[in-house]
Design an enzyme around this catalytic site. Structure first.
Site, PDB file in Angstrom:
ATOM      1  N   ARG A 242      27.512  46.815  44.133  1.00 53.75           N
ATOM      2  CA  ARG A 242      28.933  47.157  44.122  1.00 53.75           C
ATOM      3  C   ARG A 242      29.224  48.903  44.037  1.00 53.75           C
ATOM      4  O   ARG A 242      28.676  49.240  43.232  1.00 53.75           O
ATOM      5  CB  ARG A 242      29.829  46.492  43.132  1.00 53.75           C
ATOM      6  CG  ARG A 242      31.715  46.576  43.239  1.00 53.75           C
ATOM      7  CD  ARG A 242      32.098  46.357  42.002  1.00 53.75           C
ATOM      8  NE  ARG A 242      32.343  47.474  40.979  1.00 53.75           N
ATOM      9  CZ  ARG A 242      33.122  47.238  39.685  1.00 53.75           C
ATOM     10  NH1 ARG A 242      33.896  46.409  39.769  1.00 53.75           N
ATOM     11  NH2 ARG A 242      32.896  48.336  39.015  1.00 53.75           N
TER      12      ARG A 242
ATOM     13  N   TYR B 211      38.959  54.583  38.575  1.00 48.09           N
ATOM     14  CA  TYR B 211      38.308  53.387  38.122  1.00 48.09           C
ATOM     15  C   TYR B 211      36.970  53.357  38.404  1.00 48.09           C
ATOM     16  O   TYR B 211      36.547  53.563  39.510  1.00 48.09           O
ATOM     17  CB  TYR B 211      38.900  51.909  39.063  1.00 48.09           C
ATOM     18  CG  TYR B 211      38.149  50.619  38.632  1.00 48.09           C
ATOM     19  CD1 TYR B 211      38.284  49.971  37.555  1.00 48.09           C
ATOM     20  CD2 TYR B 211      37.351  50.096  39.543  1.00 48.09           C
ATOM     21  CE1 TYR B 211      37.829  49.028  37.193  1.00 48.09           C
ATOM     22  CE2 TYR B 211      36.683  48.884  39.225  1.00 48.09           C
ATOM     23  CZ  TYR B 211      36.915  48.290  38.000  1.00 48.09           C
ATOM     24  OH  TYR B 211      36.170  47.488  37.712  1.00 48.09           O
TER      25      TYR B 211
ATOM     26  N   ASP C 245      35.443  47.321  44.958  1.00 41.31           N
ATOM     27  CA  ASP C 245      36.580  46.579  44.303  1.00 41.31           C
ATOM     28  C   ASP C 245      37.802  47.754  44.407  1.00 41.31           C
ATOM     29  O   ASP C 245      37.815  48.619  43.802  1.00 41.31           O
ATOM     30  CB  ASP C 245      36.118  46.596  42.797  1.00 41.31           C
ATOM     31  CG  ASP C 245      37.390  45.536  42.024  1.00 41.31           C
ATOM     32  OD1 ASP C 245      38.241  45.318  42.644  1.00 41.31           O
ATOM     33  OD2 ASP C 245      36.759  45.414  40.891  1.00 41.31           O
TER      34      ASP C 245
ATOM     35  N   HIS D  78      40.643  46.946  43.116  1.00 42.26           N
ATOM     36  CA  HIS D  78      41.409  46.944  41.878  1.00 42.26           C
ATOM     37  C   HIS D  78      42.820  46.833  41.876  1.00 42.26           C
ATOM     38  O   HIS D  78      43.532  47.552  41.256  1.00 42.26           O
ATOM     39  CB  HIS D  78      40.835  47.838  40.890  1.00 42.26           C
ATOM     40  CG  HIS D  78      40.564  47.297  39.516  1.00 42.26           C
ATOM     41  ND1 HIS D  78      41.196  47.448  38.304  1.00 42.26           N
ATOM     42  CD2 HIS D  78      39.226  46.580  39.167  1.00 42.26           C
ATOM     43  CE1 HIS D  78      40.693  46.879  37.372  1.00 42.26           C
ATOM     44  NE2 HIS D  78      39.395  46.267  37.705  1.00 42.26           N
TER      45      HIS D  78
ATOM     46  N   GLU E 161      36.900  43.732  47.510  1.00 47.05           N
ATOM     47  CA  GLU E 161      37.592  42.730  46.485  1.00 47.05           C
ATOM     48  C   GLU E 161      38.994  43.176  45.997  1.00 47.05           C
ATOM     49  O   GLU E 161      39.291  44.652  45.797  1.00 47.05           O
ATOM     50  CB  GLU E 161      36.627  42.875  45.115  1.00 47.05           C
ATOM     51  CG  GLU E 161      37.021  42.197  44.001  1.00 47.05           C
ATOM     52  CD  GLU E 161      36.233  42.327  42.829  1.00 47.05           C
ATOM     53  OE1 GLU E 161      34.944  43.081  42.995  1.00 47.05           O
ATOM     54  OE2 GLU E 161      36.625  42.109  41.565  1.00 47.05           O
TER      55      GLU E 161
ATOM     56  N   GLU F 196      39.911  37.515  39.856  1.00 47.42           N
ATOM     57  CA  GLU F 196      39.290  37.649  38.672  1.00 47.42           C
ATOM     58  C   GLU F 196      40.532  37.628  37.333  1.00 47.42           C
ATOM     59  O   GLU F 196      40.249  37.332  36.518  1.00 47.42           O
ATOM     60  CB  GLU F 196      38.493  39.061  38.459  1.00 47.42           C
ATOM     61  CG  GLU F 196      39.365  40.026  38.519  1.00 47.42           C
ATOM     62  CD  GLU F 196      38.628  41.500  38.429  1.00 47.42           C
ATOM     63  OE1 GLU F 196      37.534  41.647  39.099  1.00 47.42           O
ATOM     64  OE2 GLU F 196      39.098  42.568  37.735  1.00 47.42           O
TER      65      GLU F 196
ATOM     66  N   ARG G 189      37.185  34.584  42.857  1.00 47.86           N
ATOM     67  CA  ARG G 189      36.544  35.496  41.956  1.00 47.86           C
ATOM     68  C   ARG G 189      36.743  34.890  40.382  1.00 47.86           C
ATOM     69  O   ARG G 189      36.751  35.895  39.477  1.00 47.86           O
ATOM     70  CB  ARG G 189      37.022  36.807  42.098  1.00 47.86           C
ATOM     71  CG  ARG G 189      36.470  37.453  43.145  1.00 47.86           C
ATOM     72  CD  ARG G 189      35.106  38.137  42.782  1.00 47.86           C
ATOM     73  NE  ARG G 189      35.243  39.383  42.170  1.00 47.86           N
ATOM     74  CZ  ARG G 189      34.262  39.381  41.074  1.00 47.86           C
ATOM     75  NH1 ARG G 189      33.257  38.822  40.766  1.00 47.86           N
ATOM     76  NH2 ARG G 189      34.431  40.544  40.418  1.00 47.86           N
TER      77      ARG G 189
ATOM     78  N   GLU H   5      28.468  37.901  39.825  1.00 48.69           N
ATOM     79  CA  GLU H   5      28.493  39.331  39.310  1.00 48.69           C
ATOM     80  C   GLU H   5      27.903  39.580  37.895  1.00 48.69           C
ATOM     81  O   GLU H   5      27.858  38.641  37.231  1.00 48.69           O
ATOM     82  CB  GLU H   5      30.113  39.895  39.092  1.00 48.69           C
ATOM     83  CG  GLU H   5      30.244  41.115  38.770  1.00 48.69           C
ATOM     84  CD  GLU H   5      31.743  41.502  38.268  1.00 48.69           C
ATOM     85  OE1 GLU H   5      32.491  40.869  38.045  1.00 48.69           O
ATOM     86  OE2 GLU H   5      31.979  42.890  38.165  1.00 48.69           O
TER      87      GLU H   5
ATOM     88  N   TRP I 166      46.733  48.612  37.890  1.00 46.00           N
ATOM     89  CA  TRP I 166      45.319  49.179  37.314  1.00 46.00           C
ATOM     90  C   TRP I 166      44.112  48.232  37.972  1.00 46.00           C
ATOM     91  O   TRP I 166      44.349  46.921  37.881  1.00 46.00           O
ATOM     92  CB  TRP I 166      45.244  49.276  36.023  1.00 46.00           C
ATOM     93  CG  TRP I 166      43.829  49.930  35.451  1.00 46.00           C
ATOM     94  CD1 TRP I 166      43.358  51.064  35.537  1.00 46.00           C
ATOM     95  CD2 TRP I 166      42.895  49.027  35.020  1.00 46.00           C
ATOM     96  NE1 TRP I 166      42.154  51.465  35.131  1.00 46.00           N
ATOM     97  CE2 TRP I 166      41.736  50.007  34.980  1.00 46.00           C
ATOM     98  CE3 TRP I 166      42.378  47.747  34.904  1.00 46.00           C
ATOM     99  CZ2 TRP I 166      40.400  49.726  34.395  1.00 46.00           C
ATOM    100  CZ3 TRP I 166      41.233  47.289  34.487  1.00 46.00           C
ATOM    101  CH2 TRP I 166      40.275  48.277  34.144  1.00 46.00           C
TER     102      TRP I 166
HETATM  103  O1  KDG Z   1      38.629  43.982  31.704  1.00 46.21           O
HETATM  104  C1  KDG Z   1      38.824  44.306  32.976  1.00 46.21           C
HETATM  105  C2  KDG Z   1      37.404  44.181  33.924  1.00 46.21           C
HETATM  106  O2  KDG Z   1      37.081  42.857  33.629  1.00 46.21           O
HETATM  107  C3  KDG Z   1      37.531  44.653  35.309  1.00 46.21           C
HETATM  108  O3  KDG Z   1      37.805  45.844  35.369  1.00 46.21           O
HETATM  109  C4  KDG Z   1      36.107  44.386  35.732  1.00 46.21           C
HETATM  110  O4  KDG Z   1      37.236  44.363  38.182  1.00 46.21           O
HETATM  111  C5  KDG Z   1      36.117  43.954  37.558  1.00 46.21           C
HETATM  112  C6  KDG Z   1      35.120  43.353  38.101  1.00 46.21           C
HETATM  113  O5  KDG Z   1      35.324  43.230  39.165  1.00 46.21           O
HETATM  114  O6  KDG Z   1      34.118  43.294  37.319  1.00 46.21           O
HETATM  115 MG    MG Z   2      37.038  43.509  39.881  1.00 47.51          MG
END
Ligand code: KDG
Ligand code: MG
Length: 401
Positions: A147, A159, A209, A211, A235, A261, A282, A338, A401
């Protein structure tokens, strides 16, 4: 067989982890991960004050019935705190059942569907040279899929390359404030992937990602712009509570999409899966209510040729990671796992049978999950207040975020 004790252990060997330990009258113990990054103590209270008293006297073998009674019986359904707490119970009960059967958990989930579990690791750098060094370090560790996260020109902290949280003079902790500018990000990312492809060739599987920072239109543009670089996936391109928004993204790009996630229920995936708007689910065992419900999610996703990609950052404990690896080995529609890895201190507190070799995980053959918690060592690492970052635009507006 009856449950006689349910206790919660909080330990912070570098970051906070919450573990539920269930003990039976036969002296068998099971562990479950209940870590919710930045809100850990809310789950501790949920478990200690509201769930543990309900578990005493129950038959630990009745996993599905216990899950349903905690989920439906509370009346207030879903949400990350509730589902992390239920996950810990579910995983601890699977650990007990597999230990009593004297089998590794994956055998109770149908046995191995593959020999080993493919992973991806994280590479990040503020600029191209730093990023390339980070990719090389991961390749040296054996990772075969990577990643990519990077700094954005003009932004101080983003990030993946954010830095340390802000501490106030009186010692109180405040969330790190990161910077965001979607236009700068969209202009910069294609050149990053072009540079990485030029340096590391066309074959290395690359992930990224976003995010949750983009609108569907912006995500559609990024997916299109990244097509020449053949990503394994993009992602969390949008905050996907707006599941219908993914229709627009999907209709504009063939870049594979991974989402989920922060989801904690199969209902969060309904439109995404039914309309085949994503390629990978995810969810994390730890935040999705445990092994029992995430298995149902994977079976649901399989009907649309969607694969698993269990969330596995370092803020999920080795207990949650072990549960994930057993599932990864057993299910048919496994995609990728992951695996960010852990500090040496974490691996000492949570001794585990799972192994990482040549970029692949294996759960090992120890009965149950194959994780032992060293409670004495855990106590030497007390809870440390910590927050996830917040993200602000140049004018100070809070952004996703
Ligand atoms: O607690 C937040 C994290 O789990 C996150 O930022 C991790 O986005 C993430 C990832 O894909 O591992
Ligand atoms: Mg993520």
């Amino acid at each position: 067989m009856k449950i006689v004790d349910a206790s919660v252990v909080v330990t912070s060997p570098g970051r906070n982890f919450v573990t539920l330990k269930i003990t039976t009258d036969d002296g068998v113990t099971g562990l479950g991960d209940a870590t919710l990054n930045g809100r850990e103590l809310a789950v501790v209270s949920y478990l200690r004050d509201h769930v543990a008293p309900l578990l005493i006297g129950l038959d630990p073998h009745r996993i599905e019935d216990t899950w349903q009674s905690l989920y439906r019986g509370a009346y207030w359904r879903r949400g990350p705190v509730t589902m992390a707490a239920i996950a810990a119970v579910d995983v601890a009960l699977w650990d007990i059942k597999a230990k009593v059967a004297n089998l590794p958990l994956y055998q109770l989930l149908g046995g191995a569907s593959r020999d080993r579990v493919r992973t991806y690791g994280h590479a990040s750098g503020r600029d191209a040279p730093e990023l390339f060094d980070s990719v090389r370090a991961r390749l040296e560790q054996g990772y075969q899929s990577i990643r990519i996260q990077t700094g954005i020109p003009g932004l101080q902290r983003v990030y993946g390359v954010g830095g340390e949280p802000d501490a106030l003079p009186d010692g109180r902790v405040r969330p790190l404030v990161e910077d965001w500018d979607t236009g700068a990000y969209l202009r910069h990312m294609p050149s990053v992937f072009e540079a990485v492809r030029n340096e590391f060739g066309p074959e290395l599987p690359l992930l990224h990602d976003a995010h949750h920072r983009l609108t569907p239109l912006q995500a559609a543009r990024l997916g299109k712009d990244l097509e020449p670089y053949d990503l394994f996936w993009l992602e969390d391109c949008t905050p996907a509570e707006n599941q219908e928004g993914l229709r627009l993204v999907r209709s504009h790009t063939t870049t594979p999409l991974a989402i989920g996630e922060v989801f904690n229920s199969i209902h969060d995936f309904r439109t995404l899966v039914n309309e085949q708007l994503i390629d990978y689910v995810r969810a994390a065992v730890t935040h999705f209510g445990g092994v029992s419900p995430i298995r149902k999610l994977f079976d649901f996703a399989a009907q649309q040729q969607i694969k698993s990609a269990i969330h596995g950052p370092e803020d999920i404990s080795p207990v949650g990671m072990a549960a994930a690896i057993h599932l990864d080995l057993a299910i048919h529609n496994f995609g990728i796992q992951e695996y960010a890895g852990y500090t040496a201190a974490t691996d000492e507190v949570f001794r585990h049978a799972y192994t990482f070799t040549d970029g692949h995980l294996h759960p090992g053959e120890a009965p149950g999950l194959g994780v032992e918690l060293d409670e004495e060592l855990a106590a030497a690492h007390p809870y440390a207040p910590a927050y996830l970052p917040v993200n602000r635009l140049a004018d100070g507006t809070v952004h996703d975020w």
